[in-house]
Design a protein around this motif. Structure first.
Motif, PDB file in Angstrom:
ATOM      1  N   GLU A 103       0.918  -1.249   0.009  1.00  0.00           N
ATOM      2  CA  GLU A 103       0.029   0.153  -0.020  1.00  0.00           C
ATOM      3  C   GLU A 103       0.831   1.469  -0.081  1.00  0.00           C
ATOM      4  N   ASP A 104       1.948   1.331   0.960  1.00  0.00           N
ATOM      5  CA  ASP A 104       2.865   2.444   0.930  1.00  0.00           C
ATOM      6  C   ASP A 104       3.724   2.576  -0.532  1.00  0.00           C
ATOM      7  N   ALA A 105       3.890   1.374  -1.021  1.00  0.00           N
ATOM      8  CA  ALA A 105       4.826   1.400  -2.063  1.00  0.00           C
ATOM      9  C   ALA A 105       3.984   1.950  -3.256  1.00  0.00           C
ATOM     10  N   ASP A 106       2.546   1.547  -3.284  1.00  0.00           N
ATOM     11  CA  ASP A 106       1.762   2.027  -4.328  1.00  0.00           C
ATOM     12  C   ASP A 106       1.543   3.554  -4.176  1.00  0.00           C
ATOM     13  N   ARG A 107       1.607   4.032  -3.066  1.00  0.00           N
ATOM     14  CA  ARG A 107       1.249   5.719  -2.687  1.00  0.00           C
ATOM     15  C   ARG A 107       2.416   6.262  -3.290  1.00  0.00           C
ATOM     16  N   ILE A 108       3.903   5.645  -2.982  1.00  0.00           N
ATOM     17  CA  ILE A 108       4.925   6.305  -3.949  1.00  0.00           C
ATOM     18  C   ILE A 108       4.731   6.438  -5.302  1.00  0.00           C
ATOM     19  N   ILE A 109       4.603   5.387  -5.769  1.00  0.00           N
ATOM     20  CA  ILE A 109       4.309   5.069  -7.208  1.00  0.00           C
ATOM     21  C   ILE A 109       3.612   6.272  -7.775  1.00  0.00           C
ATOM     22  N   GLN A 110       2.227   6.094  -7.134  1.00  0.00           N
ATOM     23  CA  GLN A 110       1.311   6.900  -7.590  1.00  0.00           C
ATOM     24  C   GLN A 110       1.535   8.439  -7.603  1.00  0.00           C
ATOM     25  N   ALA A 111       2.232   8.764  -6.559  1.00  0.00           N
ATOM     26  CA  ALA A 111       2.364  10.230  -6.204  1.00  0.00           C
ATOM     27  C   ALA A 111       3.454  10.749  -7.361  1.00  0.00           C
ATOM     28  N   CYS A 112       4.441   9.931  -7.449  1.00  0.00           N
ATOM     29  CA  CYS A 112       5.442  10.384  -8.411  1.00  0.00           C
ATOM     30  C   CYS A 112       4.822  10.387  -9.870  1.00  0.00           C
ATOM     31  N   LYS A 113       4.003   9.691 -10.182  1.00  0.00           N
ATOM     32  CA  LYS A 113       3.332   9.552 -11.387  1.00  0.00           C
ATOM     33  C   LYS A 113       2.264  10.745 -11.699  1.00  0.00           C
ATOM     34  N   ASP A 114       1.714  10.838 -10.331  1.00  0.00           N
ATOM     35  CA  ASP A 114       0.562  12.104 -10.433  1.00  0.00           C
ATOM     36  C   ASP A 114       1.247  13.531 -10.636  1.00  0.00           C
ATOM     37  N   ASN A 115       2.511  13.792 -10.280  1.00  0.00           N
ATOM     38  CA  ASN A 115       3.212  14.711 -10.095  1.00  0.00           C
ATOM     39  C   ASN A 115       4.182  15.039 -11.145  1.00  0.00           C
ATOM     40  N   GLY A 116       4.536  13.851 -12.132  1.00  0.00           N
ATOM     41  CA  GLY A 116       5.365  14.001 -13.226  1.00  0.00           C
ATOM     42  C   GLY A 116       6.762  13.969 -12.769  1.00  0.00           C
ATOM     43  N   VAL A 117       7.194  13.224 -11.777  1.00  0.00           N
ATOM     44  CA  VAL A 117       8.521  13.099 -11.069  1.00  0.00           C
ATOM     45  C   VAL A 117       9.095  11.759 -11.611  1.00  0.00           C
ATOM     46  N   LYS A 118      10.006  11.601 -11.538  1.00  0.00           N
ATOM     47  CA  LYS A 118      11.006  10.295 -11.525  1.00  0.00           C
ATOM     48  C   LYS A 118      11.196   9.720 -10.142  1.00  0.00           C
ATOM     49  N   LEU A 119      11.067   8.305 -10.561  1.00  0.00           N
ATOM     50  CA  LEU A 119      11.432   7.560  -9.141  1.00  0.00           C
ATOM     51  C   LEU A 119      12.241   6.218  -9.367  1.00  0.00           C
ATOM     52  N   SER A 120      13.355   6.437  -8.527  1.00  0.00           N
ATOM     53  CA  SER A 120      14.199   5.297  -8.557  1.00  0.00           C
ATOM     54  C   SER A 120      14.222   4.498  -7.239  1.00  0.00           C
ATOM     55  N   VAL A 121      14.326   3.177  -7.081  1.00  0.00           N
ATOM     56  CA  VAL A 121      14.838   2.420  -5.675  1.00  0.00           C
ATOM     57  C   VAL A 121      16.254   1.960  -5.831  1.00  0.00           C
ATOM     58  N   VAL A 122      16.668   2.086  -4.503  1.00  0.00           N
ATOM     59  CA  VAL A 122      18.187   1.682  -4.571  1.00  0.00           C
ATOM     60  C   VAL A 122      18.363   0.155  -4.342  1.00  0.00           C
ATOM     61  N   HIS A 123      18.652  -0.601  -5.702  1.00  0.00           N
ATOM     62  CA  HIS A 123      18.962  -1.791  -5.868  1.00  0.00           C
ATOM     63  C   HIS A 123      20.148  -1.960  -6.506  1.00  0.00           C
ATOM     64  N   PRO A 124      21.417  -1.559  -5.626  1.00  0.00           N
ATOM     65  CA  PRO A 124      22.672  -1.048  -6.274  1.00  0.00           C
ATOM     66  C   PRO A 124      23.161  -2.698  -6.904  1.00  0.00           C
ATOM     67  N   ASN A 125      22.908  -3.611  -6.443  1.00  0.00           N
ATOM     68  CA  ASN A 125      23.488  -4.979  -6.754  1.00  0.00           C
ATOM     69  C   ASN A 125      23.471  -5.248  -8.237  1.00  0.00           C
ATOM     70  N   ARG A 126      22.493  -4.484  -8.956  1.00  0.00           N
ATOM     71  CA  ARG A 126      22.472  -4.889 -10.410  1.00  0.00           C
ATOM     72  C   ARG A 126      23.473  -4.405 -11.223  1.00  0.00           C
ATOM     73  N   PHE A 127      24.379  -3.512 -10.519  1.00  0.00           N
ATOM     74  CA  PHE A 127      25.300  -2.937 -11.201  1.00  0.00           C
ATOM     75  C   PHE A 127      26.685  -3.354 -10.830  1.00  0.00           C
ATOM     76  N   ARG A 128      26.673  -4.677 -10.075  1.00  0.00           N
ATOM     77  CA  ARG A 128      28.015  -5.206 -10.073  1.00  0.00           C
ATOM     78  C   ARG A 128      28.594  -5.793 -11.311  1.00  0.00           C
ATOM     79  N   PRO A 129      29.791  -5.780 -11.453  1.00  0.00           N
ATOM     80  CA  PRO A 129      30.206  -6.202 -12.773  1.00  0.00           C
ATOM     81  C   PRO A 129      29.801  -7.712 -12.994  1.00  0.00           C
ATOM     82  N   ALA A 130      30.025  -8.775 -12.158  1.00  0.00           N
ATOM     83  CA  ALA A 130      29.653 -10.089 -12.306  1.00  0.00           C
ATOM     84  C   ALA A 130      28.050 -10.155 -12.568  1.00  0.00           C
TER      85      ALA A 130
END
Length: 351
Positions: A103-130
């Motif tokens: 519910e809280d995740a959706d509040r964040i996603i919807q608020a960013c969508k409604d206000n035309g702003v970008k949203l990124s979540v910190v999952h930094p392991n995707r950028f490990r070279p391996a």
């Protein structure tokens, strides 16, 4: 190239990684920090020579040129602060997990969508070279039909770690080993393998004096029939032992592991020469950590703002990882399999 101005909300340990990332990115600047603790706020503001604010409301009111806000508070506080920043037309970077409920995740996603702003979540392991090399092989279809995948976190978080702050290990503000440590591996598992169909799980609080789990095991079935295994523990004695991600397919096998999953331990594919895989393994070993993941996330947000595109790790990505954790929680609570789409936590049709 325009300079993107960032502010930090929450001056705890993780804020340092955001500040370091901002400092190391060309055409990005740290404008302000915010924290409700006056002493901690003064320390950060003085150390980093920026303006400090005791409330997000005041910071948003006075920092009119601000482009983006990084939310680095305890997890249970992410939603109201991220929504407030979005409503002020500021782009939002939010630490993992995106929130503690869908519910809280959706509040964040919807608020960013409604206000035309970008949203990124910190999952930094995707950028490990391996991990990036593993994703390339997966995108080439070299694994063929998958049989199963495995995500393991065998780490130590002793009682002193949880005793650092009263919110650590609580269900309302923090969560346990799944929500805090293993969520990165669960994000990678979902990202690489695809939508989940069903989860069975056991959670326990075996050794730490906390509300949430310190050890968890789960079995997944993905929508394409692939099976998945999760093992997550903060109870390993006496220190972190292993983090790994393994993919087993009809025509390929890959294992990345080590104390952190930064090294390729096994890599073999039908039709791919040993010379090619050996080259990839050697290349990763020369720089297994690469550019810090937080720097990738912050730099990508700055570029996404300039280029008016979605960040590489979106709010929906953060939501997927959160839903996987919550579905494991529910399956463990019910002592029964839980279908992904039937989870009591499911409050959005987004898949």
């Amino acid at each position: 190239m325009s300079t993107i101005s960032f502010a930090i909300v929450g001056c705890g340990h993780i804020a340092n990684k955001h500040i370091e990332a901002i400092r190391n990115i060309p055409n990005a600047t740290l404008a302000a920090v915010c924290d409700t603790n006056p002493e901690r706020l003064k320390e950060y503001a003085d150390t980093h020579h920026v303006r400090g604010y005791l409330s997000l409301e005041e910071m948003l009111e006075k920092e009119t040129e601000l482009d983006a806000v990084s939310i680095c508070t305890p997890s249970g506080l992410h939603a109201p602060l991220a929504v407030q920043a979005a409503q002020a037309k500021k782009h939002v970077v939010v630490e993992k997990p995106i929130a503690l409920t869908l519910e809280d995740a959706d509040r964040i996603i919807q608020a960013c969508k409604d206000n035309g702003v970008k949203l990124s979540v910190v999952h930094p392991n995707r950028f490990r070279p391996a991990v990036m090399e593993l994703k390339k092989f997966k995108d080439r279809g070299l694994f063929g039909k998958l049989s199963h995948v495995n995500a393991t976190v065998r780490w130590n978080r002793n009682q002193a770690y949880y005793d650092q702050a009263p919110w650590r290990g609580t269900k309302a503000l923090d969560g346990g080993v799944l929500m805090n440590q293993a969520i990165h591996n669960l994000d990678l598992m979902y990202w690489l393998t695809g939508p989940v169909e069903e989860v069975q799980a056991y959670n326990a609080t075996r050794l730490r004096d906390i509300e949430a789990e310190d050890v968890s095991v789960a079995v997944l079935r993905f929508k394409d029939g692939t099976l998945g295994i999760i093992e997550a523990a903060a109870t390993i004695y006496p220190k972190n032992y292993e983090e790994s991600l393994s993919i087993f397919g009809e025509t390929g096998t890959a294992v990345i592991s080590g104390r952190t999953a930064n090294w390729i331990k096994h890599l073999i594919f039908e039709g791919v020469s040993e010379e090619e895989t050996a080259r990839v393994i050697e290349q990763v070993e020369q720089d297994p950590f690469g550019t810090p993941g937080h720097q990738h996330i912050i730099a990508d947000m700055a570029d996404a703002i300039r280029e008016d595109r979605e960040p590489l790790v979106t709010g929906q990505d953060g939501r997927n990882a959160l839903q996987l954790v919550l579905t494991v929680y529910e399956a463990a609570e019910k002592h029964a399999p839980v279908k992904w789409g039937e989870s009591k936590e499911l409050v959005s049709s987004q898949q």
